[in-house]
Write an enzyme that holds these catalytic residues in place. Sequence first.
Site, PDB file in Angstrom:
ATOM      1  CD  GLU A 160      -9.037   8.087   3.772  1.00  0.00           C
ATOM      2  OE1 GLU A 160      -9.482   9.244   3.839  1.00  0.00           O
ATOM      3  OE2 GLU A 160      -8.066   7.757   3.060  1.00  0.00           O
ATOM      4  CG  HIS A 179      -3.795  14.032  -1.564  1.00  0.00           C
ATOM      5  ND1 HIS A 179      -3.867  13.364  -2.762  1.00  0.00           N
ATOM      6  CD2 HIS A 179      -4.182  13.134  -0.615  1.00  0.00           C
ATOM      7  CE1 HIS A 179      -4.274  12.119  -2.553  1.00  0.00           C
ATOM      8  NE2 HIS A 179      -4.468  11.954  -1.257  1.00  0.00           N
ATOM      9  CG  PHE A 200      -2.854   7.932   9.043  1.00  0.00           C
ATOM     10  CD1 PHE A 200      -4.179   7.774   9.377  1.00  0.00           C
ATOM     11  CD2 PHE A 200      -2.275   7.005   8.183  1.00  0.00           C
ATOM     12  CE1 PHE A 200      -4.935   6.728   8.879  1.00  0.00           C
ATOM     13  CE2 PHE A 200      -3.027   5.948   7.671  1.00  0.00           C
ATOM     14  CZ  PHE A 200      -4.367   5.814   8.021  1.00  0.00           C
ATOM     15  CE1 TYR A 209      -3.299   2.909   0.355  1.00  0.00           C
ATOM     16  CE2 TYR A 209      -1.960   3.587   2.237  1.00  0.00           C
ATOM     17  CZ  TYR A 209      -2.941   3.856   1.306  1.00  0.00           C
ATOM     18  OH  TYR A 209      -3.579   5.070   1.301  1.00  0.00           O
ATOM     19  NE  ARG A 246     -16.956  32.397  48.094  1.00  0.00           N
ATOM     20  CZ  ARG A 246     -18.147  31.820  48.300  1.00  0.00           C
ATOM     21  NH1 ARG A 246     -18.205  30.624  48.873  1.00  0.00           N
ATOM     22  NH2 ARG A 246     -19.255  32.415  47.956  1.00  0.00           N
ATOM     23  CE1 TYR A 280     -20.217  30.487  45.241  1.00  0.00           C
ATOM     24  CE2 TYR A 280     -20.980  29.267  43.316  1.00  0.00           C
ATOM     25  CZ  TYR A 280     -21.037  29.513  44.676  1.00  0.00           C
ATOM     26  OH  TYR A 280     -21.891  28.804  45.460  1.00  0.00           O
ATOM     27  CG  ASN A 338      -0.446   8.950   5.225  1.00  0.00           C
ATOM     28  OD1 ASN A 338      -0.436   7.737   5.153  1.00  0.00           O
ATOM     29  ND2 ASN A 338      -1.427   9.660   4.699  1.00  0.00           N
TER      30      ASN A 338
END
Length: 500
Positions: free
Chosen positions: A413, A86, A329, A56, A283, A280, A198
Amino acid sequence: MESVHYISTETLSIDTIATIIAENKKIALSQDAIVNVEKCRNYLDKRMQSQSEPIYGINTGFGSLCNVKISNENLTLLQENIVKSHACGTGDLVPEEIVKVMLFLKIQSLIYGYSGVQLQTVQRLVDFYNNDIIPVVYQQGSLGASGDLAPLAHLCLPLIGEGEVFYEGYRQPAEKVLSKLGYEKIILASKEGLALLNGTQFMSAYGISILIKARKVSYLADLIGTISLEAFDGRKDPFNDMIHFIRPHKGQVVTAKRILDFLEDSELIDQPKVNVQDPYSFRCMPQVHGASKDAIEYALKVFRTEMNSVTDNPNVFVADDMILSGGNFHGQPLALALDFLGIALAELGNISERRTYQLISGLRGLPAFLVSNPGLNSGFMIPQYTAASIVSQNKQLASPASVDSIVSSNGQEDHVSMGANAATKCYRILENVIRILAIELMNASQALEFRRPLKSSEFIENFVSMFRRDVPLVEDDRVLHYDIEKAIQFINSIDIDFEE
């Protein structure tokens, strides 16, 4: 002599990165880094000479195209194509200082010797870093699952003479800058494109940049909150260590002690008090600020692990003669930490605005809106509106990104982290909190003047005097936008040393 950081397999800390950035150090590859990179690349080259089965990302397509075998003569084209295809980022630009951290982290991840990249590829990234050749990267485009694919594609486009960079103050084509400096474009070898794309370096760079500032913001929230306490004529009982000994969350204990240290030898805090208790927002500073400190500490641990990790895929294990495809990844650890960090920072802003509101409300002897002639003057009425508006935006931004997932790549994915969105949201929250604290500091320092002639501690008086050099006391209405901007610049200019 110029200071140099040698990138190696020694454990890296966020403090080290902060120092490298602050001192503008150059970087260089250590000998062990060079050996690791070359050893892994040589193994992969030999393996590919005899490998006929698909591996792959090395001789196959990507994502859902993982079953498409690619011939050996097209492996370089395959790697160039993945980088170009990409590069689909859009939206606002990633700040240049964060892109530089991305470069650093990408180099760090590649030198462990599990990624199969060429030494010249890593060295070119080092050259980019050292010569301030900063790739143009966009904030939108990553799902935070196959790593930060789109941002890292833009980060690495200049390696092959594509994309744009910032150089010598100008945004310009990468090809032009490479030519000017005499760099040939890198001819990517098998797997290199995937190794570059990646990874979690977009999320990590944002997270580390946020954390470097978050510790300072946490400290200043304590300090500015203490100035507000003094100006409000508050009590120091809630910070007594006996209270925190019986509920010893680390952040809570640290906050209470720090506030008492700030108050040491204060005339104001030691004067007799009319009010038995404080609201608050005063405090409970140890409990609220402390919880945020603990969240920051958790995020520090997550990102410390990540910056010392290999996050590309597949991974090459030379000693075991194996190439394994996995999921390092995936940004889930970072996405959760960034969401948690964003919530924790938002709460520092939330409680800060409440203190501002108390200070302008005409309570405890303070004039309404902190001016001597309210009515004719609106004084500090509207800065609280501004702080409230920012706090509300932070509440919207703090909605977690990590609970979302959208299927991509034809179902391959099918679960993504959305860590990139968590990162950019968290960064905006941090910037907003600085603005909110700047407004509180304006109000607190103004209110403190109405307690004269009594004084706070020497430390607080010196801090307020420094602030006054940039932001004068408000006696009559003026355009407070400029004061807010100066207060923000003042906060950003403060340097505080931390040990991780």
